[in-house]
Motif scaffolding. Structure first.
Motif, short mmCIF file in Angstrom:
data_model
loop_
_atom_site.label_atom_id
_atom_site.label_comp_id
_atom_site.label_asym_id
_atom_site.label_seq_id
_atom_site.Cartn_x
_atom_site.Cartn_y
_atom_site.Cartn_z
N LEU A 3 0.83 -1.19 0.00
CA LEU A 3 0.00 0.00 0.00
C LEU A 3 0.87 1.25 0.00
O LEU A 3 1.86 1.32 0.73
CB LEU A 3 -0.91 -0.02 1.23
CG LEU A 3 -2.02 0.99 1.30
CD1 LEU A 3 -2.98 0.79 0.12
CD2 LEU A 3 -2.77 0.85 2.60
N HIS A 4 0.51 2.22 -0.82
CA HIS A 4 1.24 3.47 -0.87
C HIS A 4 1.21 4.10 0.52
O HIS A 4 0.16 4.13 1.17
CB HIS A 4 0.60 4.41 -1.90
CG HIS A 4 1.45 5.60 -2.20
ND1 HIS A 4 1.53 6.67 -1.35
CD2 HIS A 4 2.25 5.86 -3.25
CE1 HIS A 4 2.35 7.56 -1.88
NE2 HIS A 4 2.80 7.09 -3.03
N PRO A 5 2.36 4.59 1.02
CA PRO A 5 2.41 5.12 2.39
C PRO A 5 1.38 6.20 2.67
O PRO A 5 0.87 6.30 3.78
CB PRO A 5 3.83 5.68 2.52
CG PRO A 5 4.61 4.99 1.47
CD PRO A 5 3.66 4.64 0.37
N PRO A 75 -0.16 6.61 -9.99
CA PRO A 75 0.27 5.30 -10.50
C PRO A 75 -0.10 4.16 -9.55
O PRO A 75 -0.48 3.07 -9.99
CB PRO A 75 1.78 5.43 -10.65
CG PRO A 75 2.01 6.90 -10.81
CD PRO A 75 0.96 7.56 -9.96
N TRP A 76 -0.01 4.38 -8.26
CA TRP A 76 -0.39 3.36 -7.30
C TRP A 76 -1.89 3.07 -7.40
O TRP A 76 -2.30 1.90 -7.38
CB TRP A 76 -0.03 3.79 -5.87
CG TRP A 76 -0.39 2.72 -4.90
CD1 TRP A 76 0.39 1.68 -4.49
CD2 TRP A 76 -1.65 2.53 -4.27
NE1 TRP A 76 -0.31 0.87 -3.63
CE2 TRP A 76 -1.57 1.37 -3.47
CE3 TRP A 76 -2.84 3.22 -4.28
CZ2 TRP A 76 -2.62 0.90 -2.71
CZ3 TRP A 76 -3.90 2.76 -3.52
CH2 TRP A 76 -3.78 1.61 -2.75
N LEU A 77 -2.71 4.11 -7.50
CA LEU A 77 -4.15 3.90 -7.61
C LEU A 77 -4.51 3.11 -8.87
O LEU A 77 -5.35 2.22 -8.83
CB LEU A 77 -4.89 5.25 -7.61
CG LEU A 77 -4.93 5.98 -6.27
CD1 LEU A 77 -5.50 7.38 -6.47
CD2 LEU A 77 -5.73 5.21 -5.25
N VAL A 78 -3.86 3.43 -9.97
CA VAL A 78 -4.11 2.70 -11.23
C VAL A 78 -3.72 1.24 -11.06
O VAL A 78 -4.44 0.33 -11.47
CB VAL A 78 -3.36 3.36 -12.40
CG1 VAL A 78 -3.40 2.49 -13.64
CG2 VAL A 78 -3.95 4.74 -12.69
N GLN A 79 -2.58 0.98 -10.46
CA GLN A 79 -2.13 -0.40 -10.25
C GLN A 79 -3.11 -1.15 -9.33
O GLN A 79 -3.45 -2.29 -9.59
CB GLN A 79 -0.72 -0.41 -9.65
CG GLN A 79 -0.17 -1.81 -9.47
CD GLN A 79 1.23 -1.80 -8.88
OE1 GLN A 79 1.75 -0.77 -8.47
NE2 GLN A 79 1.84 -2.96 -8.83
N ALA A 80 -3.57 -0.48 -8.28
CA ALA A 80 -4.52 -1.11 -7.36
C ALA A 80 -5.83 -1.43 -8.08
O ALA A 80 -6.43 -2.47 -7.86
CB ALA A 80 -4.77 -0.21 -6.16
N TRP A 81 -6.28 -0.54 -8.95
CA TRP A 81 -7.53 -0.73 -9.68
C TRP A 81 -7.44 -1.96 -10.60
O TRP A 81 -8.41 -2.68 -10.78
CB TRP A 81 -7.83 0.52 -10.49
CG TRP A 81 -9.11 0.42 -11.27
CD1 TRP A 81 -9.22 0.15 -12.60
CD2 TRP A 81 -10.44 0.55 -10.78
NE1 TRP A 81 -10.55 0.11 -12.95
CE2 TRP A 81 -11.31 0.35 -11.87
CE3 TRP A 81 -10.98 0.81 -9.51
CZ2 TRP A 81 -12.69 0.43 -11.74
CZ3 TRP A 81 -12.35 0.88 -9.39
CH2 TRP A 81 -13.19 0.69 -10.49
N LYS A 82 -6.25 -2.20 -11.16
CA LYS A 82 -6.07 -3.30 -12.11
C LYS A 82 -5.90 -4.65 -11.41
O LYS A 82 -5.96 -5.69 -12.08
CB LYS A 82 -4.85 -3.03 -13.00
CG LYS A 82 -5.08 -1.88 -13.95
CD LYS A 82 -3.85 -1.66 -14.80
CE LYS A 82 -4.06 -0.53 -15.79
NZ LYS A 82 -2.87 -0.30 -16.60
N GLN A 83 -5.70 -4.67 -10.11
CA GLN A 83 -5.50 -5.92 -9.40
C GLN A 83 -6.80 -6.70 -9.37
O GLN A 83 -7.89 -6.13 -9.28
CB GLN A 83 -5.05 -5.66 -7.95
CG GLN A 83 -3.70 -5.01 -7.86
CD GLN A 83 -2.60 -5.88 -8.39
OE1 GLN A 83 -2.50 -7.06 -8.09
NE2 GLN A 83 -1.76 -5.30 -9.23
#
Length: 88
Positions: A3-5, A75-83
């Motif tokens: 998780l992003h800090p 970028p973290w949110l996009v990666q999390a959405w694609k999981q």
């Protein structure tokens, strides 16, 4: 995925609704009320679930502190959405 800090403490709510569009204003108010800088809750998400036959809607509210850092957080949110969804 780690998780992003800046999003380590976040709020989440799930509501089953018949009309996600109509439910959005209340979900937005709920998400905004869920932010708590002192407790470190800098993001709050409300998922409006319209069931398997209809599209749902996600309401995502970020505290100004996170929004100001959006280029780093996006970028973290996009990666999390694609999981894939976590199944418990």
């Amino acid at each position: 995925m780690e998780l992003h800090p800046e999003l380590c403490r976040s709020g989440f709510a799930h509501h089953e609704v018949s009309d996600p569009v109509a439910a959005t204003p209340a979900a937005l108010a709920e998400a905004e009320a869920g932010l708590d800088l002192q407790a470190g809750v800098l993001m709050h998400v409300v998922w409006l679930d319209a069931g398997p036959e209809h599209s749902g809607r996600m309401v995502l509210v970020l505290h100004d502190i996170v929004a100001d850092r959006l280029p780093r957080v996006l970028p973290w949110l996009v990666q999390a959405w694609k999981q894939p969804a976590l199944v418990s």
